[in-house]
Motif scaffolding. Structure first.
Motif, PDB file in Angstrom:
ATOM      1  N   GLN A   1       0.891  -1.135   0.289  1.00 36.27           N
ATOM      2  CA  GLN A   1      -0.157  -0.351   0.074  1.00 36.27           C
ATOM      3  C   GLN A   1       0.412   1.276   0.170  1.00 36.27           C
TER       4      GLN A   1
ATOM      5  N   PRO B   1      -7.577  -4.953  -6.719  1.00 36.56           N
ATOM      6  CA  PRO B   1      -7.029  -5.471  -4.916  1.00 36.56           C
ATOM      7  C   PRO B   1      -6.598  -6.612  -4.955  1.00 36.56           C
TER       8      PRO B   1
ATOM      9  N   GLY C   1      -6.271  -7.472  -1.724  1.00 32.57           N
ATOM     10  CA  GLY C   1      -6.431  -8.114  -0.064  1.00 32.57           C
ATOM     11  C   GLY C   1      -5.447  -7.514   0.838  1.00 32.57           C
ATOM     12  N   GLU C   2      -5.793  -8.610   1.833  1.00 32.82           N
ATOM     13  CA  GLU C   2      -4.823  -8.377   3.473  1.00 32.82           C
ATOM     14  C   GLU C   2      -4.625 -10.239   3.435  1.00 32.82           C
TER      15      GLU C   2
ATOM     16  N   THR D   1      -2.022  -5.120   3.338  1.00 29.78           N
ATOM     17  CA  THR D   1      -3.099  -4.443   2.149  1.00 29.78           C
ATOM     18  C   THR D   1      -2.357  -4.640   1.010  1.00 29.78           C
TER      19      THR D   1
ATOM     20  N   HIS E   1      -1.988  -4.929  -3.565  1.00 33.19           N
ATOM     21  CA  HIS E   1      -2.503  -4.295  -4.483  1.00 33.19           C
ATOM     22  C   HIS E   1      -1.519  -5.543  -5.813  1.00 33.19           C
TER      23      HIS E   1
END
Length: 251
Positions: free
Chosen positions: A214, A228, A230-231, A242, A244
């Protein structure tokens, strides 16, 4: 007799000058040899252009430990372990030579610093030893170019029965950087959480994915289109990260 004495004095003076010149020449030769040896050592870590800047005193000595914010890129080939288990050594070395040669060209073209490569894995970082105004952008552009090039290589490899693709992880943050090792065997390394994060993201990347943190996205969001992921729960990190995936460069 006076003429002889004058000639003798001139010969003595010239001999003294010659001796002094020889000493100066010997010293200059030693200095140049030392400079060439240092240049050779630096070229193991940096591009030839950068190594020459360091030797000429136009860049700080990077081998001294220092702290700086950098962007790190980890990459390796997906499917390489299975490929290595079922292929002959000559085939493996041939693929690695192609892969290293093409990735090396892109690292030099984008002025990255190759920290290490181990088989199919590589670690490259930006903003050290010479600061750049946009290390995140340089790193992303290099990663996308590498993915495109490996796609081309994969098409040729597939015809030979090799299923290989590239996975990449990028992160940005502070690290301690400098020479690591012992006399006779030095490496140039970056130590810090950012290194671990980039390595873990690379480990999570699926074939063809470029996973970024992030924090890095915040510096390059005008440059790239992302989706995205996600985490992710990554080893060594207490909190989910987080993440991408870079789809393409905008425009």
């Amino acid at each position: 007799m006076l003429r002889i004495k004058d000639l003798h004095d001139r010969v003595q003076s010239l001999a003294a000058q010659l001796t002094e010149w020889n000493k100066t020449l010997e010293q200059r030769v030693q200095e140049q040899v030392a400079q060439l040896e240092r240049l050779g050592r630096l070229r193991r870590f940096f591009s030839p252009k950068l190594a020459e800047l360091i030797v000429d005193g136009m860049a700080e000595d990077p081998l001294k430990s220092h702290r700086r914010e950098i962007t790190i890129v980890f990459l390796d080939l997906r499917g390489f372990t299975a490929f290595a288990e079922t292929s002959e050594p000559e085939e493996i070395m041939g693929v690695l030579r192609e892969y290293h040669a093409e990735m090396g060209k892109l690292i030099l073209a984008h002025e990255g610093t190759l920290e290490r490569f181990t088989g199919d894995g590589m670690m490259v970082f930006f903003n050290d030893p010479v600061p750049v105004p946009n290390p995140g952008e340089q790193a992303i552009r290099m990663a996308v170019a590498m993915r495109d090039r490996v796609k081309e290589l994969s098409a040729a490899w597939r015809k030979r029965g090799y299923e290989l693709a590239l996975g990449v992880g990028l992160a940005q943050g502070y690290a301690t950087i400098g020479a690591i090792g012992f006399e006779g065997r030095w490496d140039y390394g970056a130590i810090g959480t950012v290194t671990n994060l980039a390595a873990r993201l690379c480990g999570e990347a699926q074939p063809g994915q470029i996973l970024i943190s992030q924090r890095l996205l915040g510096t390059v969001e005008e440059l790239v289109e992302v989706e995205p992921v996600g985490e992710l729960t990554l080893k060594g990190f207490h909190r989910p990260v987080t993440t991408h995936n870079v789809i393409r460069l905008k425009g």
